[in-house]
Design an enzyme around this catalytic site. Structure first.
Site, PDB file in Angstrom:
ATOM      1  N   HIS A 185       4.730  -7.052  -5.496  1.00 12.11           N
ATOM      2  CA  HIS A 185       5.932  -6.325  -5.887  1.00 12.11           C
ATOM      3  C   HIS A 185       5.775  -4.855  -5.499  1.00 12.11           C
ATOM      4  O   HIS A 185       4.651  -4.354  -5.337  1.00 12.11           O
ATOM      5  CB  HIS A 185       6.160  -6.445  -7.392  1.00 12.11           C
ATOM      6  N   GLU A 218       6.094  -2.131  -7.179  1.00 11.84           N
ATOM      7  CA  GLU A 218       5.301  -1.343  -8.122  1.00 11.84           C
ATOM      8  C   GLU A 218       3.809  -1.580  -7.925  1.00 11.84           C
ATOM      9  O   GLU A 218       2.997  -0.640  -7.929  1.00 11.84           O
ATOM     10  CB  GLU A 218       5.674  -1.691  -9.571  1.00 11.84           C
ATOM     11  N   CYS A 248       8.803  -6.016 -13.987  1.00 10.95           N
ATOM     12  CA  CYS A 248       8.575  -7.308 -14.636  1.00 10.95           C
ATOM     13  C   CYS A 248       7.316  -7.211 -15.495  1.00 10.95           C
ATOM     14  O   CYS A 248       6.642  -6.174 -15.532  1.00 10.95           O
ATOM     15  CB  CYS A 248       8.425  -8.402 -13.587  1.00 10.95           C
ATOM     16  N   CYS A 295       4.134  -6.284 -13.474  1.00 15.22           N
ATOM     17  CA  CYS A 295       4.074  -4.872 -13.100  1.00 15.22           C
ATOM     18  C   CYS A 295       3.896  -3.982 -14.328  1.00 15.22           C
ATOM     19  O   CYS A 295       3.219  -2.945 -14.261  1.00 15.22           O
ATOM     20  CB  CYS A 295       5.331  -4.485 -12.334  1.00 15.22           C
TER      21      CYS A 295
END
Length: 414
Positions: free
Chosen positions: A52, A54, A82, A85
Site C-alpha cells: 500500500h 502508506e 487500513c 497501514c
C-alpha cells in the site's frame, strides 16, 4: 511547501497508481518541512498485498533517515489507512497523519475501527482528515467507475432474468492471436419456465439454432421453449451410460440420509469424475458431439445456443471441444469452464439450503452442483487414453476433419 502542497504531492502519486491500474492511493512522508518519501499503491504490480502507498512511503522514509522510528515525521495520504497501514503507522511512531477522504469499508482511523484511539497503546499518532477531500474522492470514484465500465464491456455474461449461467463464448483469445467472435455461440442452463419477458429479451441474441444435450426424461419434463427464428435440436449425450444424475440426485435431495448413503465419503466426486470420462469415451457422447460439431460447420446455424440442465457438464464439455478446435489455450478454456461454478451454485442455493437444513452434507451438494478442475482433468485424461492428444481425439475419434475444423475457424474467428 505547506499542507495543501504535501497533499497535492500525494494526489500526484495516486494518479500514478491509477495509470497503472492500481487503486489510486498516494502518500508522502514529510520531515522538517521537506518531503523525504513518496509512494503509490503497487500491490498488483509487485504481487505484494502489503504494498500500500502508506507502507511503501514509511519504508522509504525509514531508509532515508536510517531509523525505523519516524517520530518527527508526518504522513499525508489520500485515503484513510487500513488496519495494516495503521499498525505500521503506530509501530513507526509517526507523530501525525493527515488523510484526504474516508474509507467506509476498511478505514482504520475511525470509519470502521480506530486503533489510534486505543488508550492502552504506548504511542498515539495524531489523526486529521478532510484535506483535499473532493479531489481524492473524485479520483477514486472515477477510477472505480472506469473499472466497472471496462468489466461490463469485457464480461461475456448475458443478463436475462431466470438464467444464471448464460454467456457468450466470444471474446476469448486464441494461441495465434485471433479472437473468438462474439454473438455467435452462447452456452447456458435449461430455459424451461422462463417468464415471457425473458424470452422476449432473448430475442436480442437472434438465435437460429438451440442445441439441447439433456436426456429424454429431462427434455420431456422441462421442454425448451420455441424461440422465433430458431430451430431446436435435441441430442441425449449420455443415453448409453449409467449416469442418471439429474433424476437420482433430485430424488435424494429430499432424503439427506440417502444422499449421504449413496454419495457420501467422496462418492459424489467419483460419480462426477465417471460422468466426465463418459462424456469422452461413451459411443453415444462421441456420436452426439461429432454430429453437433459437423452440423455447425454451416453458417446457417449461427447464432446458436448450447445447453443442458445446469449448463456446466455436458455443455461444458461441448464448449471445451469447440474452443480446442478454435485454438483457445487450455488456461482460458479452464477459466471459462470454472466460471460456471459460482453461477450454478447461486441458482440452486435455495435447494442447497433446504437440503443442508434437513441434514444434507454441503460438500456433497457442491460436488454435484458445482464444477471442479479435477472433473475437466478427468475428461482430458480420458482423451489422452483414447487418442493421445486433443487434436488426434478430434480427428480420429470424433472424425472432425481438418477441413471441417478450418470451416469452424473461418466462421468463428476474427
Amino acid at each position: 511547501m505547506g499542507e495543501i502542497e504535501y497533499m497535492q504531492a500525494a494526489l500526484a502519486e495516486a494518479a500514478k497508481a491509477a495509470e497503472l491500474g492500481e487503486v489510486p492511493v498516494g502518500a508522502v512522508v514529510v520531515h522538517q518541512g521537506q518531503i523525504i518519501a513518496r509512494a503509490h499503491n503497487q500491490p498488483i504490480a509487485t504481487h505484494d498485498p502489503s504494498a500500500h502507498a502508506e507502507m511503501l512511503a514509511i519504508r522509504a522514509a525509514a531508509q532515508q533517515l536510517g531509523n525505523y522510528r519516524l517520530s518527527d515525521c508526518e504522513l499525508y495520504v489520500t485515503l484513510e489507512p487500513c488496519i495494516m497501514c495503521a499498525g505500521a503507522i503506530l509501530h513507526s511512531r509517526l507523530k501525525r497523519v493527515v488523510y484526504a477522504t474516508q474509507d467506509t469499508k476498511t478505514g482504520a482511523a475511525g470509519s470502521v475501527i480506530n486503533p489510534f484511539a486505543e488508550p492502552k497503546l504506548n504511542h498515539h499518532t495524531h489523526i486529521e482528515s478532510g484535506l483535499c477531500q473532493p479531489e481524492a474522492s473524485a479520483l477514486l470514484s472515477d477510477f472505480f467507475a472506469q473499472r466497472r465500465a471496462a468489466h461490463k464491456k469485457a464480461s461475456r455474461d448475458i443478463q436475462i432474468a431466470g438464467l444464471n449461467n448464460l454467456r457468450d463464448l466470444g471474446g476469448l483469445k486464441t494461441a495465434d492471436g485471433r479472437t473468438v467472435k462474439t454473438g455467435m455461440v452462447f452456452r447456458s442452463e435449461q430455459w424451461f419456465g422462463l417468464p415471457e419477458s425473458s424470452l422476449q429479451a432473448a430475442q436480442a441474441l437472434q438465435l437460429r439454432s438451440v442445441w439441447d444435450f439433456r436426456s429424454y426424461g429431462e427434455q420431456v419434463r422441462h421442454p425448451d421453449p420455441h424461440l422465433p427464428g430458431a430451430e431446436n435440436y435435441w441430442l441425449d449425450v449420455l443415453a448409453d451410460t449409467e449416469q442418471t444424475l439429474a433424476f437420482d440426485v433430485a430424488q435424494m435431495l429430499e432424503r439427506p440420509d440417502l444422499l449421504q448413503q449413496h454419495l457420501g465419503n467422496g462418492a459424489a466426486e467419483q460419480m462426477m469424475l465417471a460422468l466426465y470420462r463418459d462424456l469422452v469415451a461413451s459411443p453415444t457422447a462421441q456420436q452426439v458431439y461429432a454430429h453437433w460439431l459437423n452440423t455447425i460447420c454451416s453458417t446457417e446455424q449461427y447464432p446458436l445456443l448450447i445447453h443442458c440442465t445446469a449448463g456446466k457438464d455436458r455443455t461444458g464439455w461441448a464448449s471445451v471441444l469447440l474452443l480446442s478446435i478454435l485454438g483457445v489455450p487450455h488456461e482460458a478454456i479452464l477459466r471459462d469452464y470454472l466460471s460456471s461454478h459460482d453461477k450454478v451454485i447461486a441458482k440452486y442455493q435455495p435447494l442447497i439450503d433446504r437440503c443442508v437444513a434437513a441434514g444434507g452434507d454441503l460438500a456433497i451438494l457442491h460436488a454435484i452442483f458445482g464444477v471442479q478442475a479435477s472433473y475437466l482433468k478427468a475428461a482430458l485424461h480420458e482423451v489422452k487414453k483414447q487418442a493421445g492428444t486433443m487434436p488426434r481425439y478430434l480427428t480420429e475419434v470424433l472424425k472432425i476433419s481438418f477441413e471441417q475444423q478450418h470451416k469452424l475457424k473461418s466462421i468463428l474467428l476474427a
